[in-house]
Design a protein around this motif. Structure first.
Motif, short mmCIF file in Angstrom:
data_model
loop_
_atom_site.label_atom_id
_atom_site.label_comp_id
_atom_site.label_asym_id
_atom_site.label_seq_id
_atom_site.Cartn_x
_atom_site.Cartn_y
_atom_site.Cartn_z
N GLU A 257 0.75 -1.19 0.22
CA GLU A 257 -0.50 -0.17 -0.26
C GLU A 257 0.79 0.99 0.35
N LEU A 258 1.63 1.30 0.60
CA LEU A 258 2.82 2.72 1.34
C LEU A 258 3.79 2.26 -0.08
N THR A 259 4.12 1.87 -1.02
CA THR A 259 4.86 1.70 -2.31
C THR A 259 3.39 2.39 -3.82
N ALA A 260 2.50 1.41 -3.60
CA ALA A 260 1.07 2.10 -4.32
C ALA A 260 1.02 3.80 -4.12
N CYS A 261 1.19 4.11 -2.66
CA CYS A 261 0.71 5.63 -2.48
C CYS A 261 2.06 6.37 -3.06
N GLN A 262 2.83 6.09 -2.57
CA GLN A 262 4.07 6.94 -2.98
C GLN A 262 4.45 7.05 -4.54
N LEU A 263 3.83 5.84 -5.58
CA LEU A 263 3.56 6.70 -7.07
C LEU A 263 2.11 7.21 -7.59
N ILE A 264 1.70 7.26 -6.47
CA ILE A 264 0.50 7.61 -7.44
C ILE A 264 0.64 9.25 -6.39
N ARG A 265 1.21 9.42 -5.04
CA ARG A 265 1.39 10.94 -5.30
C ARG A 265 2.60 11.42 -6.07
N GLU A 266 3.54 10.71 -6.99
CA GLU A 266 4.50 11.11 -7.62
C GLU A 266 4.31 11.15 -9.23
N ALA A 267 3.03 10.33 -9.85
CA ALA A 267 2.31 10.46 -10.85
C ALA A 267 1.57 11.28 -10.74
N ASN A 268 0.49 10.40 -10.68
CA ASN A 268 -1.35 11.29 -10.84
C ASN A 268 -2.22 9.86 -10.35
N GLY A 269 -3.22 10.03 -9.64
CA GLY A 269 -4.23 8.56 -9.82
C GLY A 269 -4.48 8.93 -8.66
N GLY A 270 -4.93 8.27 -8.09
CA GLY A 270 -6.59 8.53 -6.72
C GLY A 270 -6.75 6.74 -6.58
N ILE A 271 -7.58 6.91 -5.53
CA ILE A 271 -7.65 5.59 -4.28
C ILE A 271 -9.84 5.16 -4.47
N TYR A 272 -9.83 4.03 -4.75
CA TYR A 272 -11.51 4.31 -5.17
C TYR A 272 -11.45 3.32 -4.23
N SER A 273 -12.62 3.07 -3.01
CA SER A 273 -13.34 1.89 -2.88
C SER A 273 -14.31 1.30 -3.78
N PHE A 274 -14.72 -0.09 -3.81
CA PHE A 274 -15.31 -0.58 -4.98
C PHE A 274 -17.11 -0.12 -4.72
N GLY A 275 -16.99 0.85 -3.71
CA GLY A 275 -18.85 1.61 -4.57
C GLY A 275 -18.88 2.60 -4.70
N ASP A 276 -17.12 3.35 -4.95
CA ASP A 276 -17.45 4.51 -5.44
C ASP A 276 -16.97 4.23 -6.71
N PHE A 277 -16.51 3.36 -6.66
CA PHE A 277 -15.57 2.72 -8.35
C PHE A 277 -17.32 2.67 -9.00
N SER A 278 -17.86 1.37 -8.78
CA SER A 278 -18.89 1.31 -9.45
C SER A 278 -20.19 2.71 -9.20
N ALA A 279 -19.78 3.27 -8.76
CA ALA A 279 -20.60 4.75 -8.83
C ALA A 279 -20.38 5.31 -9.98
N ASP A 280 -19.58 5.44 -10.32
CA ASP A 280 -18.77 6.36 -11.41
C ASP A 280 -19.16 5.39 -12.55
N VAL A 281 -18.85 3.92 -13.08
CA VAL A 281 -18.92 3.46 -14.13
C VAL A 281 -20.06 2.83 -14.91
N VAL A 282 -21.53 2.99 -13.54
CA VAL A 282 -22.63 2.49 -14.12
C VAL A 282 -23.51 3.31 -14.86
N ASN A 283 -23.24 4.15 -14.89
CA ASN A 283 -23.86 5.14 -15.92
C ASN A 283 -23.16 5.35 -17.31
N CYS A 284 -24.72 4.43 -18.02
CA CYS A 284 -23.91 4.34 -19.32
C CYS A 284 -24.46 5.34 -20.43
N THR A 285 -24.89 6.27 -20.22
CA THR A 285 -25.58 7.47 -21.50
C THR A 285 -24.52 8.36 -20.61
#
Lengths: 554, 721
Positions: free
Chosen positions: B202-230
């Motif tokens: 987890e620590l390594t991943a966080c470092q990568l994200i911090r240096e590059a770009n990105g974010g951390i999602y829970s399954f729920g948040d992710f689903s809510a984002d991709v569920v809309n197909c229009t």
């Protein structure tokens, strides 16, 4: 009291496929007196005697019904005439003359009225009004009306009598004739006939006789006194419109509380005159049949052999027709209350499609009127709009709607109490704009704002559709063999001279300020005939948007 | 690994390609799914971690199929797979799908393959494979407007890393403007703030994200984002014209569609048995004879009463209304128009003229002056609107709209007199009928409790069209499960169409009060309405009504089916009473008069016995059928006065019933009134009421439930006496 109101509503609301209307027109002496000419201007435009006014109304009704409701029936009965035409069908009634029997609008009746109105002396034949008012009997003419209705073939029609008179006291209050008339009116109303009085003249005193005759009953009513054809026509037009319920729906406050509403569409495009295919050689009407067949084998297909399919990302998805239809019906119908929102917070500038209107339906749920009335009243008073989910019919998608409360008190308008149903757009109905690309920061022009001149407010009745009216006029002219077809006045044409006049010098000043000398407009109008690809694209877009061009094959 | 930093990556719209229209900016996605042995653990509702990942992957792929014209590229990499399949030859890393245009095939592959494997994969290896994949794609000339790596893992498998590797990864991420997202890990806000609680992964991943770009999602948040197909449609091409005020002022403008009903998916017809296309042909036939008439001989006409007016296309063109050149011309300035007067198909926003991306400054100044003047005076403009030369003319309204970011005129159409119906809706609240003070108060409280002033949840412009979402859900489901029945509406779609539960809970008391204060009684009319307007009436809201509706439909279907079948099979030519539809056969035969009545009666009685025998005295539907037959037989006998014949048969029948132990049937169905025909029913009978009663009773020893039956019989007798 509430029951009676409900009953009244019932009579208004009964579904009517067809109407049967009798124009019952007073033809006694006072009806032929021209109004006094006080005002020179008024005299020029409106110098018709009340009788002519009434005939004009009948004429106009026929002319529009032939297009809008060709299956309605109209009759014209004159009373107070000296002339009585014995009639095999209905018998003889004193001082009553059947001008036109109950029939669908057609060329002959229209021509007859046209001749009466426009030919010299066309009216003379009917001028033999009975001079002795004592011998006139309203009851007899009503009797004829009831015979006409009883012999009418189509029993399900909504039956109406439009009574035109300028005599506010045909019989004295306690006379025998008055009693007879009262009885006849009672009988007619029992038989489902609505009687509407169109009093002509401002002086008409409805309290003398008619109020008692008509108001004490559930069906019918008295319209406010009128003088001009336009006023009368507007009222008739309103009466002739068929109050068609689009859907009856449940309105769920929550899962336990539900009342009934009827939904009406007050704004929908007017129907165009119907086309019928015809055999060129014999002028016989033909029917058009669409057959579906297999593109490969040319076999004719039955509906059961067809399936619906769509392609998404190169994958074909096939669904049974019923399955596809059932997708929509998985959403429950009716209104479901979500909450209340201040009207000011609604995004009403995002218009999507014409609004509907709702009014309570006691037939569906008893007690609906009271709760609906209270809702409208409180929402109106507090400036709130109920926000609901609405699904109207099985074939329609669920939508989010806002209900705008409306309480109309203006006596010149049709009474309007209820909610306007405004459809709100979903995310996919709204286009995403990058405003920074569309707007540059500007220097705001500070002066020259006062050139705006305002006119009256807008009401749809001020603007007849010139395209539709042209069609009507032309077809009417052709059918009746008229030599000159009147062109329609285009009311949706800017009066350039008037606007220029009003703006005067200010338009030049404005132009000088914003458009510098030598400014070339970036917009170049394309010539109509030139094969301009841009124009073609525009036409294509118009077609995509469902805006059908009137002219095709240019 | 070396990454050339060439500038192929570019902003949409500023592409160096000559025709920017042809190339739409696409996005690239690399999905990495950890399916190593730790993913077999159960999350909730009996679903394993791997199953949860699978759902997310499928939802994500489906979304990409439906939006952005399905041009995005998607790759899928499995970490901890039992197969090793990648260009770097890292163990247990499988490239399931290379970075290609998204397709259903990818979704199907994921559906089939993704499940916990008894292996473990190094997540850093998997990430390396992903970066390599991206690098190759970009090098091959693919242009992405954004690239994302979405990694589904909980970092539960061992991995190796070094500072050098991490640095290389970071520079690779930065080089291609790639963002890294972690989904489904244990990392949450609390852990983020306290690095000591993190596992090494987890620590390594966080470092990568911090240096590059990105974010951390829970399954729920992710689903809510991709569920809309229009998706929200983009700006379309404008309608360009000058806005005219009188003959002197002409402001060049561009009008863009702002709102319009979104297009649904198009469904075409196909033949159910094969893939063949369906052609349509319109033919014209004579009204009576159905003789086909050549298309060239057909003319359109209008009806005017009984008269028919034939009209050629040319004629019509000649006399029809000419709307003139395309225009947007002010008729008058008027007071604002109430919203219920909207007409037409949507709203346009009007900005100053814009040509090839450049806004015309002068017209903007002019338009701005007009907008501000209208806003200040509180007026709107009535306009004549013609979209293209000699096309349909409409009446419209322009209203000023001034926002911080922009100002524009809002255009929509208005109805003509002919499009407006002035029905009368008399006031409900009159001095005569007025709600009580309490009733009004209760409504006020309801408004307060359900006030959505501060609730953004029900802003429709932020909601996806639920029906369109559902259709796409069904399509996705059908592609992956072609044999299964249609899925129900998923909760995330239903949610849009229901009041917020917490709000309703808060309003519970008020709603209860309203229920008491306003007596409401549902009538049976709804059903009748359904029947009359079955096509227009949608299904009712409550489950109970739904049930009733289904029953209704069924019975309707049955009736309809009967008639159709009868018609198609030519049921009129029935020659014998059969067991399939005996009552109908019976009446048809009697009507046809082909046979003597006695003959038909005999056939009927045979059928009744047959049915009973088939039922074995237990099959209820068959027994009901038999009962219906007896009813029909008896009814006809009464009507025709053929009493003796029927009563004789009835006595025989009773014997047969007793000897065959069909006593259950007798007691259940006949004891009410289906016995002998009495004098009261038909004068030619010699049976009186009492005799009929006794007849209906079975001999005592035969009765199955003696006591009950006796009681019943006695009760019956009491009633009669």
């Amino acid at each position: 009291m509430e029951d009676r109101d409900a009953l009244e509503e019932e009579s208004y609301d009964a579904y009517d496929g067809r109407d049967a209307i009798i124009f019952l027109i007073d033809a006694s002496v006072p009806m032929f007196k021209k109004p006094p000419v006080d005002d020179i201007d008024a005299a020029q435009t409106e110098n018709d005697c009340p009788f002519v006014l009434a005939i004009k109304c009948a004429y106009n009704t026929l002319c529009s019904k032939i297009f809008t409701d060709p299956n309605d029936s109209v009759a014209i009965v004159l009373f107070g005439t000296k002339k009585t035409a014995p009639n095999d069908k209905y018998g003889v009634y004193t001082n009553t003359f059947l001008l036109q029997d109950l029939q669908n609008p057609d060329c002959e009746p229209i021509t007859q009225l046209d001749d009466m109105l426009n030919k010299d002396g066309g009216m003379d034949e009917y001028m033999y009004a009975e001079s002795n008012p004592q011998s006139i009997s309203l009851a007899d003419s009503l009797w004829l009306c009831s015979s006409i209705f009883s012999k009418h073939k189509s029993k399900t029609d909504k039956k109406q009598i439009f009574l035109f008179t300028n005599n506010d006291e045909p019989h004295s209050k306690f006379s025998t004739k008055q009693k007879q008339a009262e009885r006849r009116i009672g009988d007619l109303q029992d038989g489902g006939v609505s009687i509407f009085l169109f009093p002509i003249g401002e002086e008409f005193n409805t309290t003398k006789v008619y109020q008692e005759l008509l108001v004490s009953n559930d069906k019918g009513g008295i319209l406010p006194g009128s003088m001009t054809t336009d006023e009368l026509l507007l009222k008739i037009c309103r009466k002739c419109q068929k109050k068609r319920t689009f859907a009856t729906l449940g309105f769920n406050l929550d899962s336990n509380t539900k009342f009934g509403v009827r939904l009406y569409n007050l704004i929908r495009p007017a129907a165009q005159p119907k086309r019928v295919p015809l055999d060129k050689r014999t002028n016989e009407p033909v029917k058009s049949v669409t057959t579906k067949f297999n593109a490969e084998t040319a076999e004719t297909l039955l509906p059961s052999e067809l399936i619906k399919c769509t392609t998404v990302c190169d994958e074909k998805i096939r669904l049974d027709k019923n399955d596809l239809a059932s997708l929509k019906s998985k959403f429950p119908s009716g209104f479901t209350l979500l909450g209340f929102i201040p009207i000011g917070k609604l995004k009403l500038h995002f218009y999507l499609s014409p609004a509907s209107f709702i009014y309570p339906d006691e037939d569906l749920v008893k007690g609906s009127r009271m709760i609906f009335g209270a809702l409208v009243h409180r929402c109106k008073a507090r400036g709130f709009a109920p926000l609901c989910v609405l699904k109207i019919t099985a074939a329609m998608k669920p939508r989010i709607v806002a209900l705008l409360p409306h309480e109309e008190h203006d006596p010149n308008q049709a009474p309007l109490f209820g909610f306007h149903v405004i459809i709100l757009p979903f995310r996919n109905d709204v286009r995403k704009f990058n405003y920074s690309e569309l707007v540059e920061s500007t220097t705001v022009l500070n002066d020259e704002r006062k050139f705006l001149t305002s006119k009256v407010g807008y009401t749809p009745s001020d603007y007849l559709d010139p395209a539709l009216r042209t069609k009507w006029n032309t077809l009417e002219g052709m059918a009746l063999g008229r030599e000159n077809i009147e062109s329609v006045e285009d009311l949706v044409m800017p009066d350039l001279d008037a606007i220029d006049d009003r703006l005067g010098q200010r338009s030049t000043t404005f132009n000088d300020l914003v458009f510098p000398l030598g400014y070339q407009s970036p917009y170049v109008p394309s010539a109509s005939k030139a094969k301009d690809p841009k124009n073609e694209a525009a036409v294509e877009e118009a077609a995509k948007n469902g805006w059908v061009c009137i002219v095709t094959n240019t | 690994m070396s990454y050339s930093k060439n500038s192929n990556w570019s902003q949409p719209g500023t592409s160096h390609r000559p025709n920017s229209k042809a190339i739409k900016p696409k996005n690239g996605y690399v999905l990495i799914a950890d399916i190593g042995s730790p993913t077999s653990r159960i999350l909730h509702r009996d679903r394993t971690y791997a199953q949860q990942i699978k759902e997310c992957l499928i939802a994500f792929i489906q979304q990409k199929i439906f939006i952005n014209n399905a041009i995005d590229d998607v790759a899928v990499i499995l970490s901890g797979s039992d197969k090793t399949q990648n260009s770097l030859d890292y163990k247990n890393i499988q490239v399931l799908k290379n970075m290609e245009k998204v397709s259903w095939e990818t979704a199907k592959l994921v559906n089939e393959t993704v499940q916990t494997k008894n292996c473990e994969g190094d997540w850093m290896d998997a990430l390396g494979v992903a970066l390599d994949l991206i690098h190759r794609k970009v090098k091959a000339g693919n242009v992405y407007s954004s690239i994302q790596i979405i990694f589904f893992t909980a970092f539960e498998s061992p991995f190796k890393t070094s500072e050098r590797t991490q640095k290389a990864y970071i520079s690779a991420l930065l080089a291609e403007h790639t963002s890294l997202f972690i989904v489904g890990s244990n990392i949450n806000q609390e852990i983020l703030e306290n690095e000591e609680k993190m596992s090494k992964g987890e620590l390594t991943a966080c470092q990568l994200i911090r240096e590059a770009n990105g974010g951390i999602y829970s399954f729920g948040d992710f689903s809510a984002d991709v569920v809309n197909c229009t998706e929200q449609p983009k700006i379309g091409s404008p309608f360009n014209v000058t806005l005219d005020i009188g003959s002197k002022i002409q402001i060049p403008i561009s009008a863009y569609i702002k709102t319009k009903k979104s297009d649904s998916l198009k469904w075409s017809e196909e033949i159910s048995t094969g893939e063949a296309l369906v052609d349509k042909e319109r033919t014209y036939q004579k009204e009576q004879s159905n003789a086909i008439i050549d298309k060239q001989d057909v003319l359109t006409a209008f009806k005017y009463g009984s008269r028919i007016i034939p009209i050629t296309v040319e004629d019509e063109k000649q006399w029809s209304y000419k709307s003139g050149n395309k225009c947007l011309s002010v008729l008058a300035f008027v007071d604002p128009i109430p919203p219920q007067f909207g007409s037409g198909t949507g709203t346009r926003f009007i900005f100053s003229h814009r040509k090839s991306g450049v806004v015309d400054r002068n017209s903007q100044i002019a338009l701005s002056a007009l907008i501000n003047a209208m806003a200040e005076t509180g007026k709107v403009a009535l306009v004549r609107y013609v979209y293209a030369n000699n096309c349909r003319m409409a009446l419209g309204v322009l209203s000023p709209r001034i926002k911080f970011k922009y100002e524009c005129l809002v255009f929509h159409e208005l109805p003509f007199a002919d499009d407006w119906r002035q029905y009368e809706f008399p006031p409900i609240i009159t001095p005569k009928s007025q709600p009580s003070h309490e009733q009004m108060e209760a409504i006020d409280q309801l408004i307060d409790k359900l006030d959505l002033t501060n609730d953004e949840a029900f802003d429709s412009t932020k909601m996806s069209d639920p029906y369109e979402e559902y259709v796409r859900h069904v399509i996705g489901f059908k592609v992956l499960n072609p044999e299964d029945p249609l899925p129900e509406i998923p909760p995330h779609i239903k949610m849009y169409l229901q009041p917020s539960p917490s709000l309703m809970e808060g309003a519970k008391d008020v709603l209860e009060r309203i229920r008491q204060l306003f007596p409401l009684q549902t009538t049976g009319k709804l059903k009748i309405n359904d029947f009359e307007a079955s096509k227009r009436e949608a299904i009712p809201a409550t489950a109970e009504e739904m049930e009733r509706e289904i029953q209704n439909k069924k019975s309707r279907l049955d009736v309809g089916g009967d008639v159709d079948l009868g018609f198609i099979l030519g049921m009129n030519s029935v020659d014998k009473v059969g067991t399939t539809n005996p009552v109908k056969d019976f009446s048809l035969l009697l009507q046809s008069g082909k046979k003597s009545v006695e003959e038909i009666y005999d056939e009927m009685s045979k059928v009744i016995l047959e049915l009973l025998e088939d039922s074995g005295g237990t099959n209820a539907p068959l027994m009901v059928k038999a009962k219906n037959c007896i009813e029909a037989y008896r009814e006809h006998s009464v009507a025709e006065g053929r009493v003796a014949y029927f009563n004789r048969w009835m006595k025989q029948f009773k014997e047969q019933v007793i000897s065959n132990y069909f006593t259950d049937f007798w007691q259940k169905y006949l004891t009410e009134s289906l016995g002998l025909i009495t004098k009261d029913e038909c004068p030619s009978s010699d049976v009186d009421k009492h005799q009929a009663e006794t007849f209906l009773r079975l001999p005592k020893q035969q009765q199955v439930n003696e006591i009950d039956s006796v009681d019943e019989d006695e009760e019956l007798l009491n009633l009669i006496d």
